[in-house]
Design a protein around this motif. Structure first.
Motif, short mmCIF file in Angstrom:
data_model
loop_
_atom_site.label_atom_id
_atom_site.label_comp_id
_atom_site.label_asym_id
_atom_site.label_seq_id
_atom_site.Cartn_x
_atom_site.Cartn_y
_atom_site.Cartn_z
N LEU A 166 0.82 -1.20 0.00
CA LEU A 166 0.00 0.00 0.00
C LEU A 166 0.86 1.25 0.00
O LEU A 166 0.49 2.28 -0.59
CB LEU A 166 -0.92 0.00 1.23
N VAL A 167 2.02 1.19 0.64
CA VAL A 167 2.89 2.37 0.72
C VAL A 167 3.64 2.62 -0.56
O VAL A 167 4.23 3.69 -0.74
CB VAL A 167 3.89 2.23 1.89
N GLY A 168 3.67 1.65 -1.48
CA GLY A 168 4.38 1.85 -2.74
C GLY A 168 4.92 0.55 -3.30
O GLY A 168 4.67 -0.54 -2.77
N THR A 169 5.68 0.67 -4.39
CA THR A 169 6.18 -0.48 -5.14
C THR A 169 7.70 -0.56 -4.99
O THR A 169 8.40 0.42 -5.22
CB THR A 169 5.84 -0.35 -6.63
N ARG A 170 8.20 -1.74 -4.64
CA ARG A 170 9.64 -1.96 -4.57
C ARG A 170 10.10 -2.64 -5.86
O ARG A 170 9.45 -3.57 -6.35
CB ARG A 170 10.02 -2.79 -3.35
N VAL A 171 11.23 -2.17 -6.37
CA VAL A 171 11.73 -2.65 -7.66
C VAL A 171 13.23 -2.89 -7.57
O VAL A 171 13.90 -2.44 -6.64
CB VAL A 171 11.44 -1.63 -8.78
#
Length: 299
Positions: A166-171
């Motif tokens: 929910l806090v963002g996308t890790r890549v």
């Protein structure tokens, strides 16, 4: 059967026919395709290879071991999905795709990997001697990561999403730098395993990146607005002696566009708060005045 599948094992060549050798390991016989073997094997010799159950449910062993194994991670390509099961991943075996269970995939199916997306997985063998794909977790990515350099600020990178929160996308980028995409820096949420083209908007002291999927300002606006903005940025004082009241012929002579196009470009830049218009002139806002410098990749 003892745990044999998904690993490199050694066994004795016990038989052969026109197409295959047969390799026995701990009472289990594996088929070995002769097309893999350049030099004939002798009965009784020892052969070492990767063991698996193929799509016809035959036990098979291959010299061409994939990177993804039990306790070994490798990149695989998603070939299809099945709502009630998960996604099927090609890890390089000629007649077997590996399933990553739906239990390990996002709750929203639209965020599941699609055909052509890639996942970093290892294998596990369940109690029924079936092989499943296991997604690499954050610790695995930390172990393979390389620190990003400060000069990457504002550069373009290709990355692949590996964790959706929910806090963002890790890549992770093609060069193994770890990155994070905040929801405010994207239009839609990326799929798991999707290849992304991003821009570096921050480099942390720990070597990780903040990334954006949003275009640069000059990429997000139309050609006429971009041309007008560039003219202001290259003017000596951030000012052009034109306005929406200017003579159409003067506009055409200077900018090469019609007055209607000119007014639309002004409207776009005013809405984005990149310019102001007063005293019969267009003025560049200070934030837009620095855009040209900040949008250039660091040397």
């Amino acid at each position: 059967m003892e745990e044999l599948l998904g690993r490199i094992i050694a066994g004795k060549v016990t038989d052969e026919n026109e197409k295959d050798y047969y390799v026995q390991v701990s009472g289990t016989t594996f088929r070995l395709d002769k097309a893999e073997i350049k030099k004939p094997l002798k009965l009784g010799s020892i052969f070492k290879g990767f063991a698996y159950e193929n799509e016809d449910h035959d036990m098979q062993i291959t010299r061409d071991a994939p990177d993804a194994q039990v306790d070994h991670y490798g990149l695989g390509t998603v070939v299809r999905s099945q709502r009630t099961l998960g996604v099927f991943v090609n890890i390089g075996l000629p007649n077997k795709d590996i399933v990553v269970s739906l239990d390990d995939l996002p709750d929203i199916m639209e965020l599941w990997p699609q055909q052509g997306d890639k996942l970093l997985i290892a294998l596990r063998e369940d109690a029924k001697q079936r092989l499943w794909g296991v997604l690499a977790d954050g610790d695995v990515y930390q172990a393979i990561a390389q620190p990003a350099k400060k000069k990457m600020q504002n550069s373009n990178v290709t990355a692949r999403s590996y964790q959706l929160k929910l806090v963002g996308t890790r890549v992770i980028t093609d060069n193994f730098e770890l990155g994070f995409i905040h929801p405010s820096e994207r239009e839609t949420e990326p799929r798991l395993g999707e290849e992304l083209h991003a821009r570096v908007i921050g480099v942390h002291d720990d070597g990780t990146l903040n990334l954006s999927l949003r275009p640069r300002t000059y990429e997000a606006i139309d050609d006429d607005s971009a041309m007008l903005l560039a003219a202001l940025q290259h003017s000596d004082d951030g000012k052009l002696d034109f306005s929406d009241k200017s003579d159409p012929a003067a506009i055409k002579a200077y900018f090469g566009i019609s007055k209607g196009q000119f007014k639309r470009a002004i409207g776009h830049l005013l809405k984005d708060r990149q310019i102001t218009q007063h005293d019969g002139a267009l003025w560049l806002n200070q934030s837009a005045a620095t855009t040209e410098k900040t949008d250039e990749p660091a040397e």
